[in-house]
Design a protein around this motif. Structure first.
Motif, PDB file in Angstrom:
ATOM      1  N   VAL A   1       5.232 -90.447 -23.121  1.00 37.32           N
ATOM      2  CA  VAL A   1       5.872 -91.637 -22.555  1.00 37.32           C
ATOM      3  C   VAL A   1       6.810 -91.148 -21.468  1.00 37.32           C
ATOM      4  O   VAL A   1       7.714 -90.354 -21.733  1.00 37.32           O
ATOM      5  CB  VAL A   1       6.669 -92.432 -23.604  1.00 37.32           C
ATOM      6  CG1 VAL A   1       7.308 -93.661 -22.975  1.00 37.32           C
ATOM      7  CG2 VAL A   1       5.780 -92.837 -24.766  1.00 37.32           C
ATOM      8  N   ALA A   2       6.574 -91.578 -20.241  1.00 34.43           N
ATOM      9  CA  ALA A   2       7.375 -91.098 -19.120  1.00 34.43           C
ATOM     10  C   ALA A   2       7.823 -92.268 -18.267  1.00 34.43           C
ATOM     11  O   ALA A   2       7.172 -93.315 -18.235  1.00 34.43           O
ATOM     12  CB  ALA A   2       6.586 -90.100 -18.273  1.00 34.43           C
TER      13      ALA A   2
ATOM     14  N   ILE B   1       8.389 -97.251  -2.504  1.00 31.17           N
ATOM     15  CA  ILE B   1       9.323 -96.154  -2.803  1.00 31.17           C
ATOM     16  C   ILE B   1      10.737 -96.628  -3.093  1.00 31.17           C
ATOM     17  O   ILE B   1      11.605 -95.813  -3.386  1.00 31.17           O
ATOM     18  CB  ILE B   1       9.362 -95.128  -1.643  1.00 31.17           C
ATOM     19  CG1 ILE B   1       9.902 -95.770  -0.361  1.00 31.17           C
ATOM     20  CG2 ILE B   1       7.991 -94.510  -1.421  1.00 31.17           C
ATOM     21  CD1 ILE B   1      10.149 -94.776   0.760  1.00 31.17           C
ATOM     22  N   LYS B   2      10.985 -97.946  -3.052  1.00 23.93           N
ATOM     23  CA  LYS B   2      12.339 -98.458  -3.279  1.00 23.93           C
ATOM     24  C   LYS B   2      12.311 -99.591  -4.291  1.00 23.93           C
ATOM     25  O   LYS B   2      11.432-100.445  -4.261  1.00 23.93           O
ATOM     26  CB  LYS B   2      12.941 -98.971  -1.959  1.00 23.93           C
ATOM     27  CG  LYS B   2      13.187 -97.894  -0.919  1.00 23.93           C
ATOM     28  CD  LYS B   2      13.597 -98.496   0.410  1.00 23.93           C
ATOM     29  CE  LYS B   2      14.856 -99.340   0.287  1.00 23.93           C
ATOM     30  NZ  LYS B   2      15.251 -99.909   1.596  1.00 23.93           N
ATOM     31  N   GLY B   3      13.286 -99.577  -5.186  1.00 25.62           N
ATOM     32  CA  GLY B   3      13.467-100.682  -6.110  1.00 25.62           C
ATOM     33  C   GLY B   3      12.442-100.751  -7.224  1.00 25.62           C
ATOM     34  O   GLY B   3      12.100-101.851  -7.669  1.00 25.62           O
ATOM     35  N   ASN B   4      11.968 -99.605  -7.702  1.00 28.62           N
ATOM     36  CA  ASN B   4      10.938 -99.593  -8.744  1.00 28.62           C
ATOM     37  C   ASN B   4      11.397 -98.860  -9.995  1.00 28.62           C
ATOM     38  O   ASN B   4      12.117 -97.861  -9.928  1.00 28.62           O
ATOM     39  CB  ASN B   4       9.659 -98.927  -8.220  1.00 28.62           C
ATOM     40  CG  ASN B   4       9.019 -99.713  -7.108  1.00 28.62           C
ATOM     41  OD1 ASN B   4       8.569-100.835  -7.309  1.00 28.62           O
ATOM     42  ND2 ASN B   4       8.997 -99.133  -5.913  1.00 28.62           N
ATOM     43  N   ARG B   5      10.961 -99.383 -11.130  1.00 25.02           N
ATOM     44  CA  ARG B   5      11.097 -98.707 -12.415  1.00 25.02           C
ATOM     45  C   ARG B   5       9.688 -98.609 -13.001  1.00 25.02           C
ATOM     46  O   ARG B   5       9.120 -99.614 -13.418  1.00 25.02           O
ATOM     47  CB  ARG B   5      12.027 -99.468 -13.346  1.00 25.02           C
ATOM     48  CG  ARG B   5      13.414 -99.712 -12.757  1.00 25.02           C
ATOM     49  CD  ARG B   5      14.318-100.405 -13.745  1.00 25.02           C
ATOM     50  NE  ARG B   5      15.612-100.743 -13.166  1.00 25.02           N
ATOM     51  CZ  ARG B   5      16.683-101.109 -13.872  1.00 25.02           C
ATOM     52  NH1 ARG B   5      16.588-101.194 -15.197  1.00 25.02           N
ATOM     53  NH2 ARG B   5      17.817-101.399 -13.272  1.00 25.02           N
ATOM     54  N   SER B   6       9.135 -97.415 -12.986  1.00 23.82           N
ATOM     55  CA  SER B   6       7.755 -97.198 -13.405  1.00 23.82           C
ATOM     56  C   SER B   6       7.718 -96.454 -14.730  1.00 23.82           C
ATOM     57  O   SER B   6       8.561 -95.598 -15.004  1.00 23.82           O
ATOM     58  CB  SER B   6       6.994 -96.400 -12.343  1.00 23.82           C
ATOM     59  OG  SER B   6       6.998 -97.064 -11.094  1.00 23.82           O
TER      60      SER B   6
ATOM     61  N   ASN C   1       5.252-101.372 -14.063  1.00 23.10           N
ATOM     62  CA  ASN C   1       6.202-101.285 -12.953  1.00 23.10           C
ATOM     63  C   ASN C   1       7.035-102.552 -12.863  1.00 23.10           C
ATOM     64  O   ASN C   1       6.512-103.666 -12.903  1.00 23.10           O
ATOM     65  CB  ASN C   1       5.510-101.060 -11.617  1.00 23.10           C
ATOM     66  CG  ASN C   1       6.495-100.616 -10.542  1.00 23.10           C
ATOM     67  OD1 ASN C   1       7.002 -99.496 -10.603  1.00 23.10           O
ATOM     68  ND2 ASN C   1       6.794-101.474  -9.580  1.00 23.10           N
ATOM     69  N   LEU C   2       8.334-102.365 -12.748  1.00 21.85           N
ATOM     70  CA  LEU C   2       9.294-103.444 -12.502  1.00 21.85           C
ATOM     71  C   LEU C   2       9.838-103.242 -11.100  1.00 21.85           C
ATOM     72  O   LEU C   2      10.396-102.189 -10.788  1.00 21.85           O
ATOM     73  CB  LEU C   2      10.424-103.410 -13.524  1.00 21.85           C
ATOM     74  CG  LEU C   2      11.590-104.372 -13.282  1.00 21.85           C
ATOM     75  CD1 LEU C   2      11.144-105.820 -13.404  1.00 21.85           C
ATOM     76  CD2 LEU C   2      12.736-104.077 -14.251  1.00 21.85           C
TER      77      LEU C   2
END
Length: 589
Positions: free
Chosen positions: A85-86, A471-476, A585-586
């Motif tokens: 889990v990463a 490349i900006k504003g992501n939580r993967s 992805n958020l």
């Protein structure tokens, strides 16, 4: 109980109040179509090295009538014996910058993350082994003849550097390199930040060759004749390589000629052992079956052999593969692939081609394509081409309107991405979620009657990639493991903290499914659902849910009204075996 007719819930929001909770359900699917409506569904840059090659033989002996013949309900896949889990975070507003987490290790340095990832990938390869494409017999009415007309190419002077975003040729508007830079953020957000494809490999799976003598081009085909349809096909592939060269200048690009075959008895070729060759990103522009064989049913919009072959290829190798959602490309029906609709600029509008959703053989439809990209391109800065064919000289501007430019554009952008951020490499499930959430939806579809809802045109369409959003504003996140590693005790449930009050967000999940299972059973192997609980000012929670049937991704859009954490729940509605390879992805809009 889940409704079988429910489509993926993305698009315009429609509130449905109830006594127990506030639930948001969406009226339109990814294509902007009304849910339940009556529809017919029936490169490398200049320093890169281009190589021509033919894939090796498969590990399967003999020919099979169908991918379904390989399905054995009593056979279990070898256990990975471990899971991972990463997560990766880079927020716009909360100050996060390139945070990596890996299993129990939180906020670790990039060097440690790379070491742990490589250890897991080596283990994965040792368990899964080299997966080569099965040979599936074709059923065709005839075959096109070999292309024997001789041709050669002379490169002329450099084209002048056209500064505008669009260039008109014969009353058609072509987007220029400057236009691509501004619309897709390639120069300002990719190249200026070092995303240039360094030490990354991208491959084209196509029919034909690029022009000999092109920039650092080496031809290594293994046959004397190719059913590549001659000069026009070669020109198209040359422009695709040129486009890839502009976007990923330091990548290595390989061109496989699927039409270069010693036998025409089976459907398709795909590269053998792509993980060992480090072939991470692929482009599939035309169906081998539809392009080589004379069959008016070659593009049927039903999940077929080529879709299953590509799905299984991705399922085992975890390559990131793109396919043109256009005529004669059954690869685009593969659920594990990222299907790209080509679009053109028309009277100030971005209009995609008129695509419809495909079906499984039992009648269940699923949403394709997931994204879109420009296909009418003017590749200024490159060379004019003079063709010599049967004594006729033809001058060509370096323009292309072929649909395969669309997945080439998207694939080259992802090649840039993974060259600098190792989190996304070998994770097509995360990349699909990233592109669905970070893309821009300025493509209008209201010219098409089927997309109208209650008489009004929809402006909700397929999303086009934008490198700034990538490349900006992501939580993967991703979860990779055996079937019972994550859902054994119920749904995957966690919270996202430090979201900004008053901001809009998109959240998507995507997961991989076996192609052999899908073609044998007429449905996806695992069906996951997504629910997001967003705290409200009065202390209650509003639930945003995506619970489609038949799709391998779910997505919601919501707005925060407090600074409190949101709760994400991913449940498994149906489980018919297979590994868990789940991406998330958020994205902050």
């Amino acid at each position: 109980m889940k409704k079988l007719t429910t489509m993926v819930v993305v698009g315009s929001l429609a509130l449905c109040a109830s006594a127990s909770e506030n639930t948001v359900r969406l009226k339109r699917d990814v294509l902007g179509r009304a849910l339940g409506s009556n529809q017919k569904q029936p490169v490398l840059l200049k320093k890169a090295k281009v190589q021509e090659a033919t894939p090796l033989a498969t590990r399967y002996s003999g020919l099979y009538n169908s991918m379904a013949d390989l399905y054995n309900p009593n056979e279990q896949e070898p256990s990975l014996g471990r899971y991972v889990v990463a997560s990766f975070t880079n927020d716009n507003s909360t100050g996060y910058a390139d945070r990596f987490d890996f299993n129990e290790r939180s906020n670790i340095p990039l060097s440690e993350f790379k070491t742990r990832v490589q250890d897991f990938e080596d283990h994965y390869t040792s368990v899964v082994g080299d997966y080569d494409t099965p040979q599936i017999k074709v059923r065709y009415r005839g075959i096109y003849p070999y292309e024997t007309t001789p041709y050669s190419v002379i490169f002329g002077a450099d084209m002048y550097n056209y500064q505008g975003s669009f260039y008109r040729v014969d009353n058609e508007m072509y987007m220029t390199k400057n236009g691509l830079n501004s619309v897709y953020g390639i120069r300002n957000y990719a190249h200026d930040n070092g995303y240039v494809g360094v030490a990354t490999k991208m491959f084209f799976m196509s029919q034909g060759t690029a022009f000999p003598g092109y920039v650092n081009f080496t031809q290594k085909t293994g046959c004397n004749l190719s059913m590549s349809r001659g000069y026009n096909r070669t020109e198209e592939l040359t422009y695709n390589v040129t486009l890839a060269m502009d976007i990923a200048p330091f990548a290595n690009v390989y061109l496989f000629d699927a039409a270069c075959a010693n036998s025409v008895d089976f459907y398709t070729y795909l590269p053998d052992s792509p993980r060992n060759e480090d072939l991470a990103v692929g482009v599939h522009d035309y169906s081998y079956f539809g392009y080589i064989f004379k069959d008016n049913e070659a593009y049927k919009l039903t999940y077929d052999e080529e879709a299953a072959i590509l799905d299984d290829f991705i399922y085992h190798n975890r390559t990131i593969d793109f396919a043109t959602m256009a005529e004669r490309n059954n690869f685009a029906l593969a659920n594990n692939a990222i299907s790209v609709a080509p679009y053109q600029y028309y009277n100030g509008e971005m209009l995609p081609h008129d695509d419809v959703n495909p079906y499984f053989k039992n009648g269940y439809s699923y949403v394709k394509p997931e994204i879109s990209a420009m296909t009418y391109l003017y590749l200024n800065g490159h060379k004019k081409v003079t063709q010599i064919m049967t004594g006729q000289f033809v001058d060509h501007d370096a323009v292309t309107a072929n649909p395969s430019a669309a997945p080439t554009l998207a694939a080259a952008m992802v090649t840039d991405l993974i060259s600098k951020n190792p989190f996304y490499k070998w994770h097509p499930e995360v990349v699909k979620a990233l592109l669905l959430t970070s893309g821009l939806s300025d493509i209008l579809r209201n010219r098409y009657t089927k997309d109208n809802y209650n008489g009004g045109g929809s402006e909700v369409g397929m999303f086009r990639p934008n490198f700034s959003g990538m490349i900006k504003g992501n939580r993967s996140r991703y979860w990779i493991g055996d079937n019972n590693d994550f859902f054994k005790n119920g749904p995957i449930k966690f919270v996202e903290k430090n979201l900004v009050k008053g901001k809009k967000y998109k959240l998507a999940i995507s997961w991989l499914n076996s192609g052999i299972y899908q073609i044998a059973n007429g449905r996806i192997q695992q069906d996951l659902d997504l629910s997001v609980a967003v705290p409200q000012a009065n202390g209650s929670k509003k639930y945003y849910r995506s619970m489609s049937y038949g799709n391998t991704f779910e997505m919601v859009e919501f707005e925060t009204v407090t600074n409190d954490p949101i709760t994400i729940e991913i449940s498994r509605f149906a489980n018919n075996g297979g590994r868990v390879m789940l991406g998330y992805n958020l994205h902050e809009m």
